[in-house]
Design a protein around this motif. Structure first.
Motif, PDB file in Angstrom:
ATOM      1  N   GLU A  85       0.763  -1.346  -0.034  1.00 49.00           N
ATOM      2  CA  GLU A  85      -0.153  -0.126   0.157  1.00 49.00           C
ATOM      3  C   GLU A  85       0.865   1.342   0.004  1.00 49.00           C
ATOM      4  OE1 GLU A  85      -3.113   0.256  -0.370  1.00 49.00           O
ATOM      5  OE2 GLU A  85      -3.484  -2.074  -0.234  1.00 49.00           O
ATOM      6  N   PRO A  86       0.646   2.413  -0.587  1.00 51.55           N
ATOM      7  CA  PRO A  86       1.264   3.723  -0.473  1.00 51.55           C
ATOM      8  C   PRO A  86       1.369   4.179   0.980  1.00 51.55           C
ATOM      9  CG  PRO A  86      -0.571   3.799  -2.286  1.00 51.55           C
ATOM     10  CD  PRO A  86      -0.895   2.315  -1.598  1.00 51.55           C
ATOM     11  N   VAL A  87       2.544   4.837   1.201  1.00 53.63           N
ATOM     12  CA  VAL A  87       2.945   5.383   2.457  1.00 53.63           C
ATOM     13  C   VAL A  87       3.196   6.746   2.155  1.00 53.63           C
ATOM     14  CG1 VAL A  87       4.192   5.002   4.367  1.00 53.63           C
ATOM     15  CG2 VAL A  87       3.648   3.217   3.208  1.00 53.63           C
ATOM     16  N   ILE A  88       2.322   7.599   2.980  1.00 54.01           N
ATOM     17  CA  ILE A  88       2.421   9.000   2.738  1.00 54.01           C
ATOM     18  C   ILE A  88       2.986   9.610   4.076  1.00 54.01           C
ATOM     19  CG2 ILE A  88       1.121  10.910   2.155  1.00 54.01           C
ATOM     20  CD1 ILE A  88       1.300   9.093  -0.169  1.00 54.01           C
ATOM     21  N   VAL A  89       4.012  10.326   3.956  1.00 52.97           N
ATOM     22  CA  VAL A  89       4.403  11.385   5.241  1.00 52.97           C
ATOM     23  C   VAL A  89       4.637  12.719   4.638  1.00 52.97           C
ATOM     24  CG1 VAL A  89       6.001  11.525   6.856  1.00 52.97           C
ATOM     25  CG2 VAL A  89       5.876   9.242   5.703  1.00 52.97           C
TER      26      VAL A  89
END
Length: 239
Positions: A85-89
């Motif tokens: 899954e995408p990981v957004i910071v």
């Protein structure tokens, strides 16, 4: 998606179509940055195993981002590879993250990086790596860019498909540019892990853990430790 929303993926496909083989991964990184509005990008495969392979980094900042994550074995790209899954910071300065070692190293080594976005790269049904994007300002990627990014990752996978067998075999480093970076973060790491495992009579996973521990203890990168091991007699590796 509309034609306008597919622009970023189209840029990647166009970059791949016009690339010489040795330039392909680096051009894919450049097209991803241009299409999505990021300040840097990396591509890597098998990110959470001893067989991790760097394919390309757009610049020295992006390269160090990958070195930090692979040395401490945590961060957005590790999580994206593991979860699919995408990981957004969006804001490294003000958002808490679940990666304490990654956060500490980023503050020390890359304080200019304010946001990181990691997207899994699929070959068929399997996640075999990630596309990482970095930004020098918080919340750099708008919602439409984040929405387009998985399509860009799919375009990257399609461009790399002809090299799939070579990528998965890990038997030799491809002739991709810049050659020194690719060797240091792919084939040479494998060789160093094998040397330490043989000398210590331990598994490759444990050998890599020793190398990571030395990198963390000394504040150097895993690529630096690899160079030390390959440049010294086995009994002087320091591990």
């Amino acid at each position: 998606m509309t034609a306008d929303e597919m622009r970023a993926a189209r840029l990647v496909a166009e970059a791949a179509a016009g690339a010489a083989p040795e330039e392909l991964p680096r051009r894919l990184c450049g097209a991803a940055c241009e299409g999505l509005g990021a300040d840097g990008a990396t591509l890597s495969l098998l990110t959470d195993t001893p067989s991790r392979q760097l394919l390309a980094a757009s610049d020295s900042t992006a390269l160090l981002l990958e070195e930090v994550q692979f040395t401490v074995l945590e961060g957005p790209c590790i999580s994206a590879a593991a979860s699919g899954e995408p990981v957004i910071v969006d804001d490294l300065d003000h958002e808490p993250t679940p990666w304490p070692l990654f956060g500490a190293n980023m503050r020390e080594k890359l304080p200019q990086v304010k946001a990181v976005y990691a997207f899994p790269v699929y070959f068929g049904d399997y996640v075999l790596g990630t596309m990482d994007l970095l930004a020098l300002r918080p919340r750099a990627l708008p919602e439409d860019a984040v929405r387009q990014a998985p399509e860009v990752a799919d375009a990257v996978a399609a461009a790399l498909l002809p090299a799939r067998r070579q990528l998965l075999s890990g038997m030799e480093a491809p002739a991709w540019e810049p050659t020194e970076d690719i060797r240091a973060h792919w084939f040479d790491t494998h060789r160093a892990v094998g040397m330490v495992a043989s000398h210590k009579e331990i598994s490759p996973e444990d050998a890599l853990a020793l190398m990571r521990a030395r990198a963390f203890r000394t504040g150097r990168t895993l690529a630096d430790i690899t160079a030390d091991i390959l440049g010294q007699p086995r009994n002087e590796s320091g591990l």
